[in-house]
Design an enzyme around this catalytic site. Structure first.
Site, short mmCIF file in Angstrom:
data_model
loop_
_atom_site.label_atom_id
_atom_site.label_comp_id
_atom_site.label_asym_id
_atom_site.label_seq_id
_atom_site.Cartn_x
_atom_site.Cartn_y
_atom_site.Cartn_z
N GLY A 26 1.32 7.80 1.90
CA GLY A 26 0.80 8.65 1.52
C GLY A 26 -0.12 8.57 -0.24
O GLY A 26 -0.59 7.55 -0.10
N GLY A 66 -9.20 3.69 2.35
CA GLY A 66 -8.77 2.83 3.14
C GLY A 66 -7.84 3.40 4.65
O GLY A 66 -7.97 3.55 5.36
N HIS A 67 -7.12 4.60 4.22
CA HIS A 67 -6.15 5.35 5.20
C HIS A 67 -7.61 5.73 6.36
O HIS A 67 -6.46 5.87 7.09
CB HIS A 67 -5.32 5.68 4.23
CG HIS A 67 -4.27 5.59 3.41
ND1 HIS A 67 -4.27 5.55 1.78
CD2 HIS A 67 -3.16 4.49 3.39
CE1 HIS A 67 -3.58 5.04 1.72
NE2 HIS A 67 -2.46 4.59 2.70
N LYS A 101 -4.96 -4.84 8.16
CA LYS A 101 -4.68 -5.92 7.94
C LYS A 101 -4.77 -5.87 6.39
O LYS A 101 -4.95 -7.30 6.36
CB LYS A 101 -6.46 -6.32 8.18
CG LYS A 101 -5.95 -6.58 9.99
CD LYS A 101 -7.23 -7.66 10.55
CE LYS A 101 -7.87 -7.38 11.44
NZ LYS A 101 -8.74 -8.60 12.19
N LYS A 102 -5.06 -5.33 5.02
CA LYS A 102 -4.80 -5.75 4.51
C LYS A 102 -3.60 -6.04 3.91
O LYS A 102 -2.82 -7.11 3.40
CB LYS A 102 -4.77 -4.40 2.86
CG LYS A 102 -3.97 -4.70 1.28
CD LYS A 102 -4.78 -3.68 0.84
CE LYS A 102 -4.22 -4.41 -0.22
NZ LYS A 102 -2.75 -3.87 -0.54
N ASP A 103 -2.39 -5.45 4.89
CA ASP A 103 -1.44 -5.55 4.96
C ASP A 103 -0.98 -6.61 6.12
O ASP A 103 -0.65 -6.32 7.17
CB ASP A 103 -0.09 -4.39 4.91
CG ASP A 103 -0.38 -3.60 3.64
OD1 ASP A 103 0.07 -3.80 2.72
OD2 ASP A 103 -0.38 -2.83 4.08
N MET A 162 -8.49 -1.27 -1.41
CA MET A 162 -8.09 -0.35 -1.68
C MET A 162 -6.61 -0.65 -1.50
O MET A 162 -6.22 -1.15 -0.64
CB MET A 162 -8.43 0.34 -0.40
CG MET A 162 -10.53 0.78 -1.30
SD MET A 162 -10.81 2.33 -0.09
CE MET A 162 -13.11 2.06 -1.02
N SER A 163 -6.27 0.18 -2.68
CA SER A 163 -4.57 0.34 -2.40
C SER A 163 -4.27 1.40 -3.53
O SER A 163 -4.18 1.75 -4.36
CB SER A 163 -3.90 -1.29 -2.91
OG SER A 163 -2.87 -0.70 -3.16
N ARG A 191 -1.49 1.35 -4.64
CA ARG A 191 -0.95 0.99 -6.74
C ARG A 191 -2.22 0.79 -7.58
O ARG A 191 -2.45 0.37 -8.74
CB ARG A 191 -0.48 -0.71 -6.30
CG ARG A 191 1.11 -0.11 -5.43
CD ARG A 191 2.06 -1.65 -5.48
NE ARG A 191 2.85 -1.57 -5.49
CZ ARG A 191 3.66 -1.13 -4.05
NH1 ARG A 191 2.42 -1.57 -2.85
NH2 ARG A 191 4.48 -1.63 -3.50
#
Lengths: 309, 309
Positions: free
Chosen positions: B38, B43-44, B177-179, B213-214, B216
């Protein structure tokens, strides 16, 4: 003969067979999987009979899973008789497919250099270098009983069953209660990981003299086999004693250990545990199962008896 | 509005929606899952755009997974904005269902007494007593990078993704791919456990100034945000240097660590690793990824850059 099952050796072919059969005729058919390691006996056949009660399609898998044998165990001598197995499956009828892959653990994609470190620290008995590395752990249930002397066993069992579930995509799967801890672990895994599969536990099948059926029984000499009857006989006595008021597990275990040891068996464990959690019980107040593992010669046998007060 | 996704909160309802949509019209539709926690950002949304390229049906899951947070981590402050998320999903369109369960970890069946022992040894941050106990471990890939400072993190990620796969039953799933390590772990799990799912890795989305983007990022002060640009800037420099012949990872790491530290970041790790195995590399000879985790104030940020020679 129409009752002859189709033999499938390839993962992709197995999955597409399953999908085409389950969803083909505008309706959805229920598919049951009976996972086995082959060398089929009446115990396996009773699982198949149970499967037929719950499903319109039955798949039997035959795969001796290297992931659950440690290097010191009997993978290389595990008995097999594929032609005999097929004959038995044709005879009992109602088996639609036999899934018998050559190897379910693939090595890594080519070009993957895992570095020196991994050559030294093999993490599994399946493939210590670059291969399979994902394992399903059922952290509490895997620890006791057979897990104590076979620390990687249930990791291997849960993982291969997860793989088979993802390949065959059954609605129902049948496991024998002879492997009681395995059955509980699979139920727990299915619940915790939300596999859309109904897990059925099927009662232990015994030879007329009481010995629990097992593919490993073939390795017993006539003399060892006779001695091994002490397992089922002492478990029956223990159950009888519970029903007559003996609720102390210390006393019950003493009886079973003594009878098996006197017969010449070497006890691995004899435990009275809660039927759900498999946690040891001191005084019987809830449904328990008395589980035993014992060596006779070079053969390790397991057996159990459920006791519901 | 026809583009409004259906909102599903229940596991069984999710699975039956998925099955009915995938197999309804005499043909089989391809379903893609985009798992999220959420607080959706561009990014999402780019993951969802990617999903649409591969599938006729798109499900977005929104679930902040307690299984991947250790007790000392930011589960309670993880940002959320469900109404805002829904608005964004309606705006971009093409999302068929949003799966937002309240809790995906069920406790044990009632009446199960696990004994005193389990009260003392909590095995997971989800539920230390009688609850969830099955975990998927990807034993090698989970160890390095983020796994060092977050030892239960990838156990929790792999497990919740396995659960979502079994509930939603997608044909395709898209991960950012960020994670990077998460993406590799999920690919590995899917391969090793034979999930019938195609895992797509989607490129990192960045703000115009380069910050990855995150969710957090919302916790960063303006000043911290400015400092945090040192991550993407130093990674870009490192890639540039590789392309100009600097293949020593020691030198490349020195550069990145120095720039981030000088900007006021506290490095968790800065590693150049093989893109497949995530094993550290000394001299760049194969496709690598430069992965960084760094704290700015109370916010831990991760970023990475792929470098293909």
């Amino acid at each position: 003969m129409s009752d002859e099952p189709v033999i499938i050796r390839d993962k992709a072919a197995m999955r597409s067979w399953s999908r085409s059969k389950r969803y083909s005729h505008g309706e959805t058919l229920i598919l049951a999987l009976v996972p086995t390691m082959g060398f089929l006996h009446q115990g396996h056949l009773s699982l198949i009979q149970e499967a037929k009660k719950h499903a319109q399609l039955v798949v039997v898998s035959i795969y001796v899973n290297p992931g659950q044998f440690s290097p010191s165990e009997d993978l290389s001598t595990y008995p097999s008789d594929f032609q005999g197995d097929l004959r038995k499956l044709v005879e009992i009828g109602g088996v639609d497919a036999v899934f018998c892959p050559l190897n379910l653990y693939e090595t890594t994609p080519s070009g993957l250099d895992l570095g020196r470190d991994f050559e030294e620290k093999a993490v599994s008995c399946v493939d210590g270098r670059g291969g399979h590395e994902s394992w399903v752990r059922v952290e509490r249930l895997e620890k006791g009983l057979c897990g104590k002397s076979r620390p990687i066993f249930f990791r291997g069992v849960a993982t291969i069953v997860a793989k088979l579930f993802n390949i065959v995509e059954p609605d129902v799967a049948v496991f024998g209660k002879k492997d009681y801890q395995q059955w509980r672990i699979i139920r727990r895994m299915v619940h915790d990981l939300d596999f859309p599969i109904n897990i059925i536990g099927s009662e232990i099948m015994r030879d007329p003299d009481g010995l629990a059926m097992s593919s490993r029984n073939v390795h017993l000499s006539a003399e060892e086999r006779e001695k091994a009857l002490s397992i089922s006989q002492s478990l029956s006595k223990a159950k009888h004693n519970v029903q007559n008021g003996q609720h102390s597990c210390r006393e019950l275990k003493k009886l079973v250990i003594q009878e098996i040891t006197e017969a010449g068996g070497r006890i691995d464990y004899a435990e009275v545990v809660d039927q759900e959690s498999l946690e040891p019980v001191d005084v019987i107040k809830c449904p328990v199962v008395f589980c035993v593992a014992s060596w006779f010669g070079k053969v390790r046998l397991i057996d159990n008896i459920e006791i519901n007060l």
